[in-house]
Design a protein around this motif. Structure first.
Motif, PDB file in Angstrom:
ATOM      1  N   LEU A  15       0.832  -1.195   0.000  1.00 18.52           N
ATOM      2  CA  LEU A  15       0.000   0.000   0.000  1.00 18.52           C
ATOM      3  C   LEU A  15       0.874   1.254   0.000  1.00 18.52           C
ATOM      4  CD1 LEU A  15      -2.990   0.452  -0.071  1.00 18.52           C
ATOM      5  CD2 LEU A  15      -2.985   0.712   2.398  1.00 18.52           C
ATOM      6  N   ARG A  16       1.961   1.228   0.800  1.00 17.14           N
ATOM      7  CA  ARG A  16       2.915   2.345   0.774  1.00 17.14           C
ATOM      8  C   ARG A  16       3.423   2.549  -0.645  1.00 17.14           C
ATOM      9  NH1 ARG A  16       5.489   2.330   6.272  1.00 17.14           N
ATOM     10  NH2 ARG A  16       4.990   0.266   6.997  1.00 17.14           N
ATOM     11  N   LEU A  17       3.833   1.426  -1.250  1.00 21.32           N
ATOM     12  CA  LEU A  17       4.421   1.506  -2.592  1.00 21.32           C
ATOM     13  C   LEU A  17       3.407   2.055  -3.593  1.00 21.32           C
ATOM     14  CD1 LEU A  17       6.870   0.968  -4.358  1.00 21.32           C
ATOM     15  CD2 LEU A  17       6.097  -1.388  -4.648  1.00 21.32           C
ATOM     16  N   LEU A  18       2.144   1.626  -3.448  1.00 16.95           N
ATOM     17  CA  LEU A  18       1.098   2.086  -4.359  1.00 16.95           C
ATOM     18  C   LEU A  18       0.901   3.598  -4.226  1.00 16.95           C
ATOM     19  CD1 LEU A  18      -0.931   1.040  -6.431  1.00 16.95           C
ATOM     20  CD2 LEU A  18      -2.571   0.731  -4.586  1.00 16.95           C
ATOM     21  N   PHE A  19       0.883   4.090  -2.995  1.00 11.67           N
ATOM     22  CA  PHE A  19       0.721   5.532  -2.799  1.00 11.67           C
ATOM     23  C   PHE A  19       1.929   6.290  -3.334  1.00 11.67           C
ATOM     24  CE2 PHE A  19      -2.649   4.433   0.270  1.00 11.67           C
ATOM     25  CZ  PHE A  19      -3.608   5.319  -0.179  1.00 11.67           C
ATOM     26  N   THR A  20       3.108   5.691  -3.249  1.00 15.87           N
ATOM     27  CA  THR A  20       4.290   6.341  -3.812  1.00 15.87           C
ATOM     28  C   THR A  20       4.192   6.385  -5.337  1.00 15.87           C
ATOM     29  OG1 THR A  20       5.592   5.527  -1.951  1.00 15.87           O
ATOM     30  CG2 THR A  20       6.818   6.311  -3.860  1.00 15.87           C
ATOM     31  N   CYS A  21       3.849   5.240  -5.930  1.00 21.02           N
ATOM     32  CA  CYS A  21       3.754   5.159  -7.396  1.00 21.02           C
ATOM     33  C   CYS A  21       2.662   6.083  -7.941  1.00 21.02           C
ATOM     34  CB  CYS A  21       3.439   3.727  -7.837  1.00 21.02           C
ATOM     35  SG  CYS A  21       4.788   2.577  -7.578  1.00 21.02           S
ATOM     36  N   CYS A  22       1.616   6.303  -7.159  1.00 18.03           N
ATOM     37  CA  CYS A  22       0.482   7.106  -7.630  1.00 18.03           C
ATOM     38  C   CYS A  22       0.507   8.506  -7.022  1.00 18.03           C
ATOM     39  CB  CYS A  22      -0.838   6.417  -7.284  1.00 18.03           C
ATOM     40  SG  CYS A  22      -1.046   4.854  -8.130  1.00 18.03           S
ATOM     41  N   HIS A  23       1.679   8.982  -6.634  1.00 20.22           N
ATOM     42  CA  HIS A  23       1.766  10.303  -6.000  1.00 20.22           C
ATOM     43  C   HIS A  23       1.371  11.396  -7.002  1.00 20.22           C
ATOM     44  CE1 HIS A  23       3.374  13.740  -3.812  1.00 20.22           C
ATOM     45  NE2 HIS A  23       3.373  12.967  -2.738  1.00 20.22           N
ATOM     46  N   PRO A  24       0.568  12.373  -6.550  1.00 15.61           N
ATOM     47  CA  PRO A  24       0.105  13.415  -7.477  1.00 15.61           C
ATOM     48  C   PRO A  24       1.236  14.250  -8.075  1.00 15.61           C
ATOM     49  CG  PRO A  24      -0.537  13.908  -5.203  1.00 15.61           C
ATOM     50  CD  PRO A  24      -0.026  12.515  -5.212  1.00 15.61           C
ATOM     51  N   ALA A  25       2.428  14.210  -7.465  1.00 18.47           N
ATOM     52  CA  ALA A  25       3.543  14.984  -8.035  1.00 18.47           C
ATOM     53  C   ALA A  25       4.145  14.290  -9.252  1.00 18.47           C
ATOM     54  CB  ALA A  25       4.617  15.211  -6.974  1.00 18.47           C
ATOM     55  N   LEU A  26       3.666  13.080  -9.577  1.00 15.98           N
ATOM     56  CA  LEU A  26       4.126  12.383 -10.783  1.00 15.98           C
ATOM     57  C   LEU A  26       3.075  12.541 -11.876  1.00 15.98           C
ATOM     58  CD1 LEU A  26       5.269   9.038  -9.092  1.00 15.98           C
ATOM     59  CD2 LEU A  26       6.748  10.915  -9.827  1.00 15.98           C
ATOM     60  N   ALA A  27       3.520  12.665 -13.114  1.00 15.07           N
ATOM     61  CA  ALA A  27       2.581  12.773 -14.233  1.00 15.07           C
ATOM     62  C   ALA A  27       1.745  11.486 -14.312  1.00 15.07           C
ATOM     63  CB  ALA A  27       3.338  12.979 -15.537  1.00 15.07           C
ATOM     64  N   LEU A  28       0.474  11.628 -14.715  1.00 16.83           N
ATOM     65  CA  LEU A  28      -0.439  10.485 -14.698  1.00 16.83           C
ATOM     66  C   LEU A  28       0.111   9.287 -15.470  1.00 16.83           C
ATOM     67  CD1 LEU A  28      -3.165   9.387 -13.782  1.00 16.83           C
ATOM     68  CD2 LEU A  28      -4.168  10.307 -15.864  1.00 16.83           C
ATOM     69  N   GLU A  29       0.649   9.533 -16.672  1.00 16.67           N
ATOM     70  CA  GLU A  29       1.141   8.403 -17.474  1.00 16.67           C
ATOM     71  C   GLU A  29       2.322   7.716 -16.788  1.00 16.67           C
ATOM     72  OE1 GLU A  29       2.073  10.125 -21.247  1.00 16.67           O
ATOM     73  OE2 GLU A  29       3.945  11.012 -20.538  1.00 16.67           O
ATOM     74  N   ASN A  30       3.111   8.510 -16.028  1.00 12.54           N
ATOM     75  CA  ASN A  30       4.224   7.919 -15.299  1.00 12.54           C
ATOM     76  C   ASN A  30       3.738   7.104 -14.104  1.00 12.54           C
ATOM     77  OD1 ASN A  30       5.640   9.370 -17.132  1.00 12.54           O
ATOM     78  ND2 ASN A  30       6.607  10.765 -15.676  1.00 12.54           N
ATOM     79  N   ARG A  31       2.640   7.576 -13.481  1.00 10.42           N
ATOM     80  CA  ARG A  31       2.067   6.811 -12.368  1.00 10.42           C
ATOM     81  C   ARG A  31       1.602   5.447 -12.853  1.00 10.42           C
ATOM     82  NH1 ARG A  31      -2.449  10.897 -10.285  1.00 10.42           N
ATOM     83  NH2 ARG A  31      -1.282  12.754 -10.852  1.00 10.42           N
ATOM     84  N   VAL A  32       0.938   5.462 -14.003  1.00 15.22           N
ATOM     85  CA  VAL A  32       0.419   4.205 -14.559  1.00 15.22           C
ATOM     86  C   VAL A  32       1.570   3.247 -14.847  1.00 15.22           C
ATOM     87  CG1 VAL A  32      -0.686   3.213 -16.588  1.00 15.22           C
ATOM     88  CG2 VAL A  32      -1.667   5.242 -15.517  1.00 15.22           C
ATOM     89  N   ALA A  33       2.611   3.767 -15.502  1.00 11.35           N
ATOM     90  CA  ALA A  33       3.744   2.921 -15.881  1.00 11.35           C
ATOM     91  C   ALA A  33       4.432   2.342 -14.651  1.00 11.35           C
ATOM     92  CB  ALA A  33       4.742   3.738 -16.709  1.00 11.35           C
TER      93      ALA A  33
END
Lengths: 416, 121
Positions: A107-125
């Motif tokens: 869950l920590r990792l998911l919140f890191t990967c989906c952080h709003p400071a990352l561009a959406l396409e980068n979050r998905v990748a």
């Protein structure tokens, strides 16, 4: 053990192993590389020795040792700390599964990967790579972009996490609802890209991009799997359950949805092909959401799908309930696409010309959206305004990216 | 701890110069309050507002002989109007300060980490 079996195990365990190591090492890159090395060892050993009883723990231990090797080899000045942290965590037993779902490393990792400071396409990748365990090549193929583009997205996202110190933790409860919404948006995007690939990217992608395909089931399956993980970790969050229900109910119709490369619309689908097990699970989740009583956009969309799945035959669809649910959806998540979908339901209740009156004012907002023109074309066709319907089909075809949708629209247009 | 630069960029649209001191007074007061909050929380490192871009001078000594030119180095319409340098545990903490800073100064705030190991701050 066959290769596909190993792939399943790896995908299921990848997120857990990377997440655990990332917490212990404080280094996402190292965690990912060490996990990849551990998977290579597993590929050699498991077919000979058999799969260990707890593959995740086995991979975490091997990956931890690989990471330590690397830290020592590179003579990093934090080698001793990292070593101590890894040693300590191997001595201390993992927290019990009921120690509080919120503390799960994934869950920590998911919140890191989906952080709003990352561009959406980068979050998905990043989410698909680190939590889904998909290879860069697989993700690139699924999104029809060149592999090096996808590699860059992932590298950039990891660099930003490191440089900007994006935290590796579950957000404070005050921020949690907004941040969960961000995670769900990523998962839903992955699901939709699998369920109805846009194919849009292929037009601008380089020569090594794959051709568009109608359905990329591995992406939808991955999105469902990750959403299940989130639902398991946040069992009281109704929107998470709602999204899972929405995905399952949508997915239940996948076998009936494309036949010979042509999209089959809901009203013409062979309902015997629908997956009863997924529908049951989706219905049960919708009922759980109703019991919680805090409706949100995903829950309402799931409820709409549940009503569709309830009808053994299209003529038995409870359109008034669907319109009522769209009315609720308009309150919590207003927008022209919701208005468009509501108009389709209204047309079933009150007739195509009433539906058309609701669709027409949306032209400004939705002119670039193929579904707007497809809906308009269908309503015009039903009230006999054929030349206008033809023009609307042409516009829809020119905007659609998915090959099965284009084939269906073309067939419809040509039948006029 | 990491050091972050919170910078405020003007793009000419807000047109601060056409505003009277009375109109700007609430902004000054809000920024003062924000500065005090930063100091009380121990997050403050340094901050400052800059004179208008017309006051800048560019020096180029990359080719052996210093060249002094009136004005900014680029013709961009956007320019740095002021900044805070803060200490924060991580990006989330820095973003939280940035939200408050943006509201206080009535401008967009860019958050950028400083290079280097700042763990010992």
């Amino acid at each position: 053990m066959s290769v596909p079996d190993l792939t399943d195990v790896f995908r299921a365990e990848h997120g857990r192993v990377v997440a655990t190591l990332a917490r212990r090492l404080g280094d996402l890159d190292l965690a990912e590389d060490a996990t990849a090395e551990a998977l290579l060892v597993a590929v050699e050993r498991w077919p000979v020795d058999g799969v260990p009883p707890n593959p995740g723990a086995w991979l975490t231990t091997v990956a931890g040792n690989k990471a330590l090797d690397r830290i020592r080899r590179e003579g990093r000045r934090d080698a001793k700390e990292a070593e101590a942290s890894l040693m300590a965590s191997q001595l201390v037993p993992e927290p019990a599964p009921d120690a509080g779902p919120i503390e799960d490393d994934r869950l920590r990792l998911l919140f890191t990967c989906c952080h709003p400071a990352l561009a959406l396409e980068n979050r998905v990748a990043l989410t698909l790579r680190l939590l889904g365990g998909l290879s860069v090549a697989e993700i690139a193929h699924a999104f029809l972009v060149p592999e090096r583009t996808m590699e860059q997205r992932i590298t950039r996202a990891k660099a930003k996490i490191r440089q900007a110190h994006i935290p590796y933790r579950v957000p404070a409860s005050a921020d949690l609802p907004g941040r969960v919404a961000g995670v769900l948006a990523v998962l839903y995007l992955v699901f939709n890209e699998g369920y109805l690939p846009s194919g849009m990217v292929s037009r601008t992608a380089g020569p090594d991009a794959a051709a568009p395909v109608a359905v990329k089931s591995e992406l939808s399956a991955e999105a469902i799997r990750l959403t299940r993980v989130v639902a398991g970790l946040l069992p009281e969050a109704p929107e998470v359950l709602g999204l899972l229900a929405l995905m399952l109910l949508t997915q239940s119709r996948s076998a009936a949805r494309v036949v010979d490369g042509v999209l089959v619309t809901l009203d013409e689908q062979d309902r015997a092909l629908w997956d009863a097990e997924l529908i049951d699970e989706g219905h049960a989740l919708v009922r759980r959401c109703l019991a919680i009583g805090r409706p949100g956009p995903y829950q309402l969309q799931a409820a709409i799908q549940a009503v569709h799945c309830d009808a053994v035959d299209v003529s038995m669809t409870d359109w008034s309930q669907i319109v009522a649910l769209y009315d609720q959806l308009r309150v919590v998540a207003p927008g022209p696409v919701v208005d468009l979908n509501r108009a389709v339901a209204v047309a079933e209740l009150a007739g195509a010309s009433v539906g058309l009156d609701l669709v027409t004012p949306l032209a400004d907002a939705l002119d670039g959206y193929h579904a707007f023109h497809a809906t308009r074309a269908d309503l015009l066709r039903r009230i006999g305004r054929i030349p206008e319907a033809l023009a609307a089909y042409d516009r829809a075809i020119s905007l659609a990216g998915n090959p099965a949708e284009i084939a269906w629209l073309t067939r419809r247009r040509d039948s006029l | 701890m990491t050091m972050y630069m919170l910078s405020v960029h003007h793009d000419g649209t807000a047109d601060f110069e056409s505003k009277t001191m009375e109109e700007l007074q609430p902004v000054f007061e809000a920024v003062d309050r924000f500065n005090s909050e930063l100091q009380e929380a121990g997050a403050w490192v340094f901050a400052g507002g800059l004179e208008p871009i017309e006051a800048s001078t560019t020096v180029d000594n990359t080719k052996g002989q210093a060249l002094v030119v009136d004005g900014p180095f680029s013709e961009s319409k956007e320019f740095l109007g002021g900044f805070w340098v803060i200490k924060a545990d991580d990006l989330d903490a820095a973003l939280d300060w940035a939200q408050r800073g943006s509201a206080a100064c009535a401008g967009k705030v860019e958050v950028r980490p400083f290079q280097g190991d700042t763990e010992s701050l």
